[in-house]
Design a protein around this motif. Structure first.
Motif, PDB file in Angstrom:
ATOM      1  N   LEU A 237       3.631   2.939 -10.268  1.00 22.09           N
ATOM      2  CA  LEU A 237       4.142   1.574 -10.436  1.00 22.09           C
ATOM      3  C   LEU A 237       4.536   0.969  -9.099  1.00 22.09           C
ATOM      4  CD1 LEU A 237       5.299  -0.742 -12.309  1.00 22.09           C
ATOM      5  CD2 LEU A 237       7.483   0.498 -12.174  1.00 22.09           C
ATOM      6  N   TYR A 238       4.089  -0.280  -8.888  1.00 24.53           N
ATOM      7  CA  TYR A 238       4.654  -1.097  -7.807  1.00 24.53           C
ATOM      8  C   TYR A 238       4.570  -2.554  -8.235  1.00 24.53           C
ATOM      9  CZ  TYR A 238       6.255  -2.645  -3.316  1.00 24.53           C
ATOM     10  OH  TYR A 238       7.025  -3.199  -2.317  1.00 24.53           O
ATOM     11  N   ALA A 239       5.720  -3.163  -8.478  1.00 25.33           N
ATOM     12  CA  ALA A 239       5.787  -4.547  -8.926  1.00 25.33           C
ATOM     13  C   ALA A 239       6.357  -5.427  -7.828  1.00 25.33           C
ATOM     14  CB  ALA A 239       6.664  -4.655 -10.179  1.00 25.33           C
ATOM     15  N   ALA A 240       5.797  -6.634  -7.702  1.00 26.52           N
ATOM     16  CA  ALA A 240       6.310  -7.641  -6.791  1.00 26.52           C
ATOM     17  C   ALA A 240       6.100  -9.005  -7.446  1.00 26.52           C
ATOM     18  CB  ALA A 240       5.615  -7.564  -5.439  1.00 26.52           C
ATOM     19  N   ALA A 241       6.541 -10.060  -6.772  1.00 27.58           N
ATOM     20  CA  ALA A 241       6.488 -11.394  -7.375  1.00 27.58           C
ATOM     21  C   ALA A 241       5.072 -11.825  -7.711  1.00 27.58           C
ATOM     22  CB  ALA A 241       7.143 -12.400  -6.441  1.00 27.58           C
ATOM     23  N   ASP A 242       4.093 -11.410  -6.911  1.00 23.57           N
ATOM     24  CA  ASP A 242       2.707 -11.775  -7.168  1.00 23.57           C
ATOM     25  C   ASP A 242       1.812 -10.628  -6.740  1.00 23.57           C
ATOM     26  OD1 ASP A 242       1.687 -12.339  -4.250  1.00 23.57           O
ATOM     27  OD2 ASP A 242       3.576 -13.447  -4.433  1.00 23.57           O
ATOM     28  N   ASP A 243       0.545 -10.669  -7.184  1.00 24.85           N
ATOM     29  CA  ASP A 243      -0.388  -9.578  -6.920  1.00 24.85           C
ATOM     30  C   ASP A 243      -0.615  -9.364  -5.432  1.00 24.85           C
ATOM     31  OD1 ASP A 243      -0.620  -9.312  -9.633  1.00 24.85           O
ATOM     32  OD2 ASP A 243      -2.621 -10.197  -9.779  1.00 24.85           O
ATOM     33  N   ARG A 244      -0.793 -10.447  -4.689  1.00 24.97           N
ATOM     34  CA  ARG A 244      -1.091 -10.308  -3.263  1.00 24.97           C
ATOM     35  C   ARG A 244       0.047  -9.610  -2.538  1.00 24.97           C
ATOM     36  NH1 ARG A 244      -3.188 -15.453   0.039  1.00 24.97           N
ATOM     37  NH2 ARG A 244      -4.908 -15.062  -1.414  1.00 24.97           N
ATOM     38  N   THR A 245       1.280 -10.007  -2.824  1.00 24.75           N
ATOM     39  CA  THR A 245       2.435  -9.369  -2.173  1.00 24.75           C
ATOM     40  C   THR A 245       2.513  -7.894  -2.541  1.00 24.75           C
ATOM     41  OG1 THR A 245       3.658 -11.450  -2.165  1.00 24.75           O
ATOM     42  CG2 THR A 245       4.945  -9.420  -1.943  1.00 24.75           C
ATOM     43  N   ALA A 246       2.318  -7.575  -3.816  1.00 25.16           N
ATOM     44  CA  ALA A 246       2.395  -6.180  -4.253  1.00 25.16           C
ATOM     45  C   ALA A 246       1.372  -5.329  -3.523  1.00 25.16           C
ATOM     46  CB  ALA A 246       2.185  -6.096  -5.760  1.00 25.16           C
ATOM     47  N   ARG A 247       0.158  -5.805  -3.420  1.00 24.53           N
ATOM     48  CA  ARG A 247      -0.883  -5.004  -2.769  1.00 24.53           C
ATOM     49  C   ARG A 247      -0.642  -4.892  -1.263  1.00 24.53           C
ATOM     50  NH1 ARG A 247      -6.565  -5.485  -5.998  1.00 24.53           N
ATOM     51  NH2 ARG A 247      -5.687  -5.862  -8.058  1.00 24.53           N
ATOM     52  N   ARG A 248      -0.198  -5.969  -0.659  1.00 27.57           N
ATOM     53  CA  ARG A 248       0.069  -5.916   0.785  1.00 27.57           C
ATOM     54  C   ARG A 248       1.193  -4.935   1.095  1.00 27.57           C
ATOM     55  NH1 ARG A 248       3.934  -8.550   3.228  1.00 27.57           N
ATOM     56  NH2 ARG A 248       4.086 -10.119   1.572  1.00 27.57           N
ATOM     57  N   GLU A 249       2.258  -4.951   0.301  1.00 27.40           N
ATOM     58  CA  GLU A 249       3.400  -4.080   0.572  1.00 27.40           C
ATOM     59  C   GLU A 249       3.117  -2.623   0.239  1.00 27.40           C
ATOM     60  OE1 GLU A 249       7.002  -7.342  -0.192  1.00 27.40           O
ATOM     61  OE2 GLU A 249       6.603  -5.783  -1.692  1.00 27.40           O
ATOM     62  N   PHE A 250       2.372  -2.393  -0.841  1.00 26.48           N
ATOM     63  CA  PHE A 250       2.218  -1.024  -1.336  1.00 26.48           C
ATOM     64  C   PHE A 250       1.006  -0.305  -0.764  1.00 26.48           C
ATOM     65  CE2 PHE A 250       1.326   2.034  -4.951  1.00 26.48           C
ATOM     66  CZ  PHE A 250       2.404   2.868  -4.678  1.00 26.48           C
ATOM     67  N   ALA A 251       0.022  -1.026  -0.252  1.00 24.26           N
ATOM     68  CA  ALA A 251      -1.215  -0.389   0.207  1.00 24.26           C
ATOM     69  C   ALA A 251      -0.971   0.729   1.219  1.00 24.26           C
ATOM     70  CB  ALA A 251      -2.172  -1.430   0.771  1.00 24.26           C
ATOM     71  N   PRO A 252      -0.115   0.546   2.233  1.00 21.03           N
ATOM     72  CA  PRO A 252       0.084   1.645   3.187  1.00 21.03           C
ATOM     73  C   PRO A 252       0.637   2.908   2.537  1.00 21.03           C
ATOM     74  CG  PRO A 252       0.973  -0.406   4.054  1.00 21.03           C
ATOM     75  CD  PRO A 252       0.653  -0.654   2.619  1.00 21.03           C
ATOM     76  N   TYR A 253       1.480   2.752   1.528  1.00 19.62           N
ATOM     77  CA  TYR A 253       2.077   3.907   0.861  1.00 19.62           C
ATOM     78  C   TYR A 253       1.048   4.594  -0.040  1.00 19.62           C
ATOM     79  CZ  TYR A 253       6.519   2.284   2.632  1.00 19.62           C
ATOM     80  OH  TYR A 253       7.531   1.909   3.477  1.00 19.62           O
ATOM     81  N   TYR A 254       0.319   3.818  -0.789  1.00 19.77           N
ATOM     82  CA  TYR A 254      -0.691   4.406  -1.663  1.00 19.77           C
ATOM     83  C   TYR A 254      -1.738   5.149  -0.845  1.00 19.77           C
ATOM     84  CZ  TYR A 254      -4.447   4.973  -5.033  1.00 19.77           C
ATOM     85  OH  TYR A 254      -5.422   5.518  -5.827  1.00 19.77           O
ATOM     86  N   GLU A 255      -2.247   4.522   0.194  1.00 20.83           N
ATOM     87  CA  GLU A 255      -3.348   5.111   0.943  1.00 20.83           C
ATOM     88  C   GLU A 255      -2.884   6.299   1.780  1.00 20.83           C
ATOM     89  OE1 GLU A 255      -5.210   1.631   2.609  1.00 20.83           O
ATOM     90  OE2 GLU A 255      -5.545   0.859   0.571  1.00 20.83           O
ATOM     91  N   ALA A 256      -1.612   6.297   2.214  1.00 25.68           N
ATOM     92  CA  ALA A 256      -1.079   7.481   2.895  1.00 25.68           C
ATOM     93  C   ALA A 256      -0.978   8.652   1.929  1.00 25.68           C
ATOM     94  CB  ALA A 256       0.284   7.170   3.505  1.00 25.68           C
ATOM     95  N   ALA A 257      -0.577   8.373   0.682  1.00 25.86           N
ATOM     96  CA  ALA A 257      -0.481   9.446  -0.309  1.00 25.86           C
ATOM     97  C   ALA A 257      -1.857  10.013  -0.636  1.00 25.86           C
ATOM     98  CB  ALA A 257       0.193   8.924  -1.574  1.00 25.86           C
TER      99      ALA A 257
END
Length: 374
Positions: A237-257
């Motif tokens: 799960l990663y929720a943010a106000a909009d899809d673009r913000t969620a993907r921008r913020e979470f991408a480094p964490y997901y891809e590092a994992a």
């Protein structure tokens, strides 16, 4: 539908800052996350079991006992207990203790495990994993339901008139069967009339739907009421106000994992966050997108319980708390309104106000700090 938060207590550096919590602070953070989970109106909190780096979750009963002392309502899950490598007598004792401490809130999820470390640590042959799981499960059931157990099997010394203490709080806890891919695991659940917990993290949704369909078919074959089959599902799960913000913020964490070596779970076919969010099971985006995706997964799974994982590559506690607050405020009410709730638990509590909880505000510890004041 009901909702929970789960963790395997991985302890890795923050993918952006490089900051690494001490084991003490990471374990305390898990307890604070469970407290926040209850305050926000979620229904359950789960702690998994691992026995190798980078995980600190080798003793879920100890962690759940600490959480039991700080919470009052949420169900306390294991997600999962690696029963195939453990002594069922010890499992019965440890988790009946957690059940007593929590006032009967324990829900045990068992699994054979998918990491190599327990087989070496506990002197078990991985070739026996399914036979161990089945034998240990049958003994665990008897230890919790019978006052005196006389038993013999292949993998541990026999018992004669054995009683394990403490007894469960009121009745034996519900035992869920966790599986990511194994039809044999869900076969055992169907045979005994138990619920199933599908991982729903790594593979395409269709793979988990196939597993759940097999469970339901075998459930009916064994003569159980089809309406009584219960399924739980996980999800990143990663929720943010909009899809673009969620993907921008979470991408480094997901891809590092995903890029991490020798970590169970990084063998997903979804190597980028966009791929996982668009085509895989990951729940990433705006509240509306996340609610819509869970609704579509419910069509495939028919699940009654949705767990969320907010651990990924050292994501800071403050960010996890923001994600859970937004989810509690804008996702859960819609899904509770639209989806059935067949679980026999007390009614869900309303979500807490959006202000930060007092205990949660003490986290995360500042870099370089150790123990937090009591």
């Amino acid at each position: 539908m009901r909702f929970g938060v789960m963790t395997l207590i991985d302890n890795v550096p923050d993918a952006l800052s490089g900051h690494l919590l001490t084991p003490h602070d990471r374990l305390r953070e898990v307890v604070e996350l469970a407290v926040l989970t209850e305050e926000l109106g979620f229904d359950a909190f789960g702690v998994g079991e691992r026995h190798g780096a980078p995980f600190l979750s080798s003793s879920p009963p100890a962690v759940l006992g600490a959480i039991a002392a700080r919470t009052h309502r949420i169900r306390l899950f294991t997600t999962v207990t690696v029963l195939s490598t453990l002594d069922p007598v010890r499992v019965a004792e440890d988790y009946a203790t957690v059940d007593q401490l929590s006032g009967g809130r324990l829900e045990l999820t068992i699994g054979k495990g998918n990491a190599p470390e327990p087989w070496h640590l506990f002197h078990r042959d991985p070739g026996d994993q399914y036979a161990l799981q089945e034998e240990n499960y049958e003994l665990l059931r008897r230890l919790w339901s019978e006052d005196r157990v006389t038993w013999s099997g292949r993998f541990r010394p026999p018992l004669k008139n054995a009683t394990v203490l403490p007894r469960p709080f009121r009745r034996p806890p519900t035992i869920w069967h966790g599986s990511a891919t194994s039809e044999r695991s869900v076969e055992l659940a169907a045979l005994w009339g138990d619920p199933v917990f599908a991982a729903n993290v790594i593979q395409p949704v269709a793979a988990y739907a196939k597993l759940i369909d097999h469970y339901r078919a075998r459930w009916a074959d064994y003569g159980h009421d089809p309406a009584a089959a219960l399924v739980a599902s996980g999800g990143t799960l990663y929720a943010a106000a909009d899809d673009r913000t969620a993907r921008r913020e979470f991408a480094p964490y997901y891809e590092a994992a995903v890029a991490a070596r020798d970590v169970p779970g990084n063998n997903t076919p979804f190597r980028t966050l966009d791929d996982a969010a668009d085509h895989g099971p990951a729940l990433v985006g705006s509240p509306a997108r996340i609610a819509g995706k869970i609704l579509s997964q419910h069509v495939a799974y028919g699940h009654a319980l949705q767990f969320f994982s907010v651990d990924s590559a050292g994501l800071p506690f403050a960010r996890k708390a923001e994600v859970l607050r937004l989810t509690a405020a804008e996702v859960l009410p819609q899904l509770r309104h639209e989806l059935p709730d067949p679980l026999p638990w007390p009614s869900p509590a309303p979500a807490a106000p959006p202000e930060p909880a007092v205990e949660a505000a003490r986290w995360p510890p500042r870099p370089g700090r150790g123990r937090q004041p009591d």
